[in-house]
Design a protein around this motif. Structure first.
Motif, PDB file in Angstrom:
ATOM      1  N   THR A  61       0.780  -1.239   0.000  1.00 48.83           N
ATOM      2  CA  THR A  61       0.000   0.000   0.000  1.00 48.83           C
ATOM      3  C   THR A  61       0.810   1.286   0.000  1.00 48.83           C
ATOM      4  O   THR A  61       0.270   2.345  -0.299  1.00 48.83           O
ATOM      5  CB  THR A  61      -0.943   0.037   1.217  1.00 48.83           C
ATOM      6  OG1 THR A  61      -0.164  -0.014   2.417  1.00 48.83           O
ATOM      7  CG2 THR A  61      -1.944  -1.107   1.192  1.00 48.83           C
ATOM      8  N   VAL A  62       2.095   1.218   0.338  1.00 47.86           N
ATOM      9  CA  VAL A  62       2.917   2.420   0.466  1.00 47.86           C
ATOM     10  C   VAL A  62       3.943   2.452  -0.663  1.00 47.86           C
ATOM     11  O   VAL A  62       4.582   1.440  -0.960  1.00 47.86           O
ATOM     12  CB  VAL A  62       3.645   2.451   1.835  1.00 47.86           C
ATOM     13  CG1 VAL A  62       4.550   3.669   1.947  1.00 47.86           C
ATOM     14  CG2 VAL A  62       2.642   2.425   2.977  1.00 47.86           C
ATOM     15  N   ARG A  63       4.089   3.618  -1.258  1.00 48.01           N
ATOM     16  CA  ARG A  63       5.111   3.798  -2.292  1.00 48.01           C
ATOM     17  C   ARG A  63       6.364   4.364  -1.619  1.00 48.01           C
ATOM     18  O   ARG A  63       6.398   5.532  -1.257  1.00 48.01           O
ATOM     19  CB  ARG A  63       4.605   4.745  -3.373  1.00 48.01           C
ATOM     20  CG  ARG A  63       3.455   4.144  -4.165  1.00 48.01           C
ATOM     21  CD  ARG A  63       2.818   5.126  -5.097  1.00 48.01           C
ATOM     22  NE  ARG A  63       3.735   5.452  -6.179  1.00 48.01           N
ATOM     23  CZ  ARG A  63       3.425   6.301  -7.156  1.00 48.01           C
ATOM     24  NH1 ARG A  63       2.256   6.900  -7.173  1.00 48.01           N
ATOM     25  NH2 ARG A  63       4.302   6.555  -8.096  1.00 48.01           N
ATOM     26  N   THR A  90      10.877   3.919 -10.840  1.00 46.31           N
ATOM     27  CA  THR A  90      10.516   5.080 -10.015  1.00 46.31           C
ATOM     28  C   THR A  90       9.800   6.170 -10.795  1.00 46.31           C
ATOM     29  O   THR A  90       9.910   6.258 -12.019  1.00 46.31           O
ATOM     30  CB  THR A  90      11.754   5.701  -9.330  1.00 46.31           C
ATOM     31  OG1 THR A  90      12.566   6.359 -10.295  1.00 46.31           O
ATOM     32  CG2 THR A  90      12.557   4.677  -8.556  1.00 46.31           C
ATOM     33  N   ASP A  91       9.098   6.978 -10.024  1.00 46.24           N
ATOM     34  CA  ASP A  91       8.506   8.229 -10.496  1.00 46.24           C
ATOM     35  C   ASP A  91       9.016   9.325  -9.579  1.00 46.24           C
ATOM     36  O   ASP A  91       9.605   9.039  -8.533  1.00 46.24           O
ATOM     37  CB  ASP A  91       6.971   8.193 -10.382  1.00 46.24           C
ATOM     38  CG  ASP A  91       6.310   7.401 -11.490  1.00 46.24           C
ATOM     39  OD1 ASP A  91       6.841   7.372 -12.611  1.00 46.24           O
ATOM     40  OD2 ASP A  91       5.239   6.822 -11.225  1.00 46.24           O
ATOM     41  N   VAL A  92       8.721  10.570  -9.932  1.00 41.84           N
ATOM     42  CA  VAL A  92       9.055  11.697  -9.064  1.00 41.84           C
ATOM     43  C   VAL A  92       7.747  12.246  -8.516  1.00 41.84           C
ATOM     44  O   VAL A  92       6.790  12.473  -9.266  1.00 41.84           O
ATOM     45  CB  VAL A  92       9.817  12.788  -9.849  1.00 41.84           C
ATOM     46  CG1 VAL A  92      10.099  13.993  -8.966  1.00 41.84           C
ATOM     47  CG2 VAL A  92      11.113  12.223 -10.410  1.00 41.84           C
ATOM     48  N   THR A 102       5.065   1.745  -8.745  1.00 42.75           N
ATOM     49  CA  THR A 102       3.856   0.941  -8.589  1.00 42.75           C
ATOM     50  C   THR A 102       3.621   0.526  -7.144  1.00 42.75           C
ATOM     51  O   THR A 102       4.535   0.491  -6.330  1.00 42.75           O
ATOM     52  CB  THR A 102       3.943  -0.350  -9.432  1.00 42.75           C
ATOM     53  OG1 THR A 102       5.039  -1.128  -8.977  1.00 42.75           O
ATOM     54  CG2 THR A 102       4.087  -0.032 -10.906  1.00 42.75           C
ATOM     55  N   VAL A 103       2.393   0.238  -6.875  1.00 47.65           N
ATOM     56  CA  VAL A 103       1.965  -0.395  -5.622  1.00 47.65           C
ATOM     57  C   VAL A 103       1.053  -1.524  -6.059  1.00 47.65           C
ATOM     58  O   VAL A 103       0.176  -1.316  -6.888  1.00 47.65           O
ATOM     59  CB  VAL A 103       1.203   0.604  -4.726  1.00 47.65           C
ATOM     60  CG1 VAL A 103       0.606  -0.098  -3.529  1.00 47.65           C
ATOM     61  CG2 VAL A 103       2.109   1.732  -4.280  1.00 47.65           C
ATOM     62  N   PRO A 104       1.218  -2.724  -5.556  1.00 46.38           N
ATOM     63  CA  PRO A 104       2.193  -3.117  -4.549  1.00 46.38           C
ATOM     64  C   PRO A 104       3.615  -3.077  -5.093  1.00 46.38           C
ATOM     65  O   PRO A 104       3.849  -3.034  -6.300  1.00 46.38           O
ATOM     66  CB  PRO A 104       1.781  -4.537  -4.182  1.00 46.38           C
ATOM     67  CG  PRO A 104       1.045  -5.055  -5.360  1.00 46.38           C
ATOM     68  CD  PRO A 104       0.401  -3.865  -5.997  1.00 46.38           C
TER      69      PRO A 104
END
Length: 169
Positions: A61-63, A90-92, A102-104
């Motif tokens: 649930t957490v990025r 990754t993203d910013v 992504t999550v999960p």
């Protein structure tokens, strides 16, 4: 897969969330050193009861935020350059932090074990941050984490009990 007992705790955490947010005001009145000492003690107690490998909810649930050191380590494991790993995973975010795309988490296995456990990011190693100092500054985040991590939910409940007994003031 999350353990049924932990799922029940998280469901209760959702129900108690608004009351727990109000509890922040009580905790802000407690001396910082006392609060840190109590949280640290309860952190140890909670993780004697909660087995992260029976939960894994944070990974679902957490990025996480990746520091450059984390990216470099993981890229090495992937046998690629850090920029390639960054682009793939990754993203910013709005704070200009590198976060998981992504999550999960793509690195959580079915048994809730991180397939890159030895090189997992600092964010993941330190989560849920309840064994740190100056927790008074992070009470809102801690309350949010109570809906994600059953150990944090237990800590909040135990803190309430301590306050009600007058053993923490």
């Amino acid at each position: 897969m999350i353990d049924e007992e932990y799922a029940k705790l998280l469901k209760q955490a959702e129900l108690d969330y608004e009351d727990n947010k109000k509890f922040i005001m009580v905790l802000k009145k407690i001396r910082a050193k006392s609060l840190d000492r109590e949280f640290n003690m309860l952190h140890d107690k909670a993780f004697e009861e909660i087995d992260c490998l029976k939960c894994g909810n944070c990974c679902r649930t957490v990025r996480p935020i990746y520091q450059q050191k984390d990216i470099t380590k993981l890229a090495k494991r992937f046998h690629c350059r850090p920029i390639v790993w960054e682009k793939e995973y990754t993203d910013v975010d709005e704070d200009n932090d590198r976060i998981a795309k992504t999550v999960p988490c793509p690195f959580i296995a079915e048994d809730n074990y991180c397939i890159y456990y030895e090189d997992k990011p600092k964010f993941c190693r330190d989560y849920p941050y309840t064994d740190k100092t100056r927790l008074r500054n992070y009470l809102r985040e801690t309350m949010e984490n109570s809906k994600i991590c059953p150990a944090v939910y237990l800590m909040i409940n135990w803190l309430k009990e301590s306050v009600n007994r007058g053993t923490l003031s």
